[in-house]
Write a protein that holds these residues in place. Structure first.
Motif, short mmCIF file in Angstrom:
data_model
loop_
_atom_site.label_atom_id
_atom_site.label_comp_id
_atom_site.label_asym_id
_atom_site.label_seq_id
_atom_site.Cartn_x
_atom_site.Cartn_y
_atom_site.Cartn_z
N ASP A 1 27.58 -37.34 -28.78
CA ASP A 1 28.91 -36.75 -28.82
C ASP A 1 29.91 -37.61 -28.05
O ASP A 1 31.04 -37.82 -28.50
N LYS A 2 29.49 -38.10 -26.88
CA LYS A 2 30.39 -38.93 -26.07
C LYS A 2 30.71 -40.26 -26.75
O LYS A 2 31.73 -40.88 -26.46
N MET A 3 29.82 -40.68 -27.67
CA MET A 3 30.06 -41.90 -28.43
C MET A 3 30.98 -41.64 -29.63
O MET A 3 31.29 -42.56 -30.39
N GLY A 4 31.38 -40.37 -29.81
CA GLY A 4 32.29 -40.03 -30.88
C GLY A 4 31.61 -39.64 -32.18
O GLY A 4 32.26 -39.56 -33.22
N ASN B 1 20.12 -34.16 -24.08
CA ASN B 1 20.75 -35.34 -23.48
C ASN B 1 21.16 -36.35 -24.56
O ASN B 1 22.20 -37.00 -24.46
N TYR C 1 24.27 -34.93 -26.21
CA TYR C 1 25.42 -35.12 -25.32
C TYR C 1 25.96 -36.55 -25.43
O TYR C 1 27.17 -36.77 -25.56
N ASN C 2 25.05 -37.51 -25.40
CA ASN C 2 25.49 -38.91 -25.42
C ASN C 2 26.00 -39.33 -26.80
O ASN C 2 26.95 -40.12 -26.89
N TRP D 1 31.94 -29.00 -23.12
CA TRP D 1 31.87 -30.40 -23.55
C TRP D 1 32.24 -30.56 -25.02
O TRP D 1 32.11 -31.65 -25.59
#
Length: 214
Positions: free
Chosen positions: A38-41, A32, A35-36, A66
């Protein structure tokens, strides 16, 4: 990803399926975090292990969808992909059965892991991964190669070894915990839980921690 030139973090530990009555979703506390991030770049690598089974194949497909790297997720030909069975009681409270002796309990250390962690900006890990000696020993060795260690406490009864938690607190640079975990750690250390600020200050001083995130 070229790990020699790009800044990146490494997350170590369980990747699994959380299985709810209404369906399943990819999970595991360290995943998790990956994942987060990665979503923050941010660039991130995940060191884990899944089974050579349908659940493992589905998990790999989900992670790849993803655009998160699966380069360091091992395949276990003997043990199944990890699952957590979630049920709800009459009061609507969730109860979790974290299935034991699964693939992520047996993450073996490889030479490329040491290089990966040595060059990473941060190494993120939790305490649940240490319930089995194989993954526990891999974690302990990789910690020694890390320049910035992030300990996500993440207590999951009955898999809580407070003596080992003390070891991880002593090796961490940054620790993340929730209020319940803060109280449990303070009580285990034989201190009285006065208030959050005093408890955090005590743990910070006791383990020479740079930062605690509550």
């Amino acid at each position: 990803m070229n790990t020699n030139t790009n800044s990146y973090a490494v997350c170590f530990g369980e990747v699994l399926w959380d299985i709810f009555p209404a369906g399943s979703r990819a999970g595991g506390a360290p995943f998790n975090v990956a994942y987060n991030l990665d979503k923050m770049g941010l660039n991130v690598q995940m060191i884990s292990k899944i089974g050579d089974d349908e659940l493992g194949n589905d998990l790999l497909k989900q992670i790849k969808s993803w655009n998160i790297s699966t380069d360091f997720i091992q395949i276990d030909e003997e043990r199944p992909t990890g699952t957590v069975l979630a049920n709800f009681d009459e009061q609507g409270e969730a109860h979790y059965d974290i299935v034991q002796d699964v693939a992520w309990d047996h993450i073996k250390i490889l030479p490329e892991h040491k290089v990966l962690v040595t060059n990473a900006e941060a190494f993120v890990f939790g305490s649940l991964i240490a319930r089995n000696e194989v993954s526990k020993n891999t974690l302990l060795e990789l910690i020694e190669h890390s320049k910035f260690r992030v300990f996500d406490v993440n207590f999951r009864p009955p898999f809580i070894d407070f003596d080992f938690v003390k070891t991880l607190l002593g090796k961490a640079d940054l620790v993340k915990m929730n209020k319940a975990e803060l109280r449990q750690i303070i009580e285990f250390l034989g201190e009285e839980y006065a208030d959050e600020d005093k408890s955090i200050k005590f743990i910070q001083d006791h383990f020479d921690l740079n930062e605690i995130v509550l």
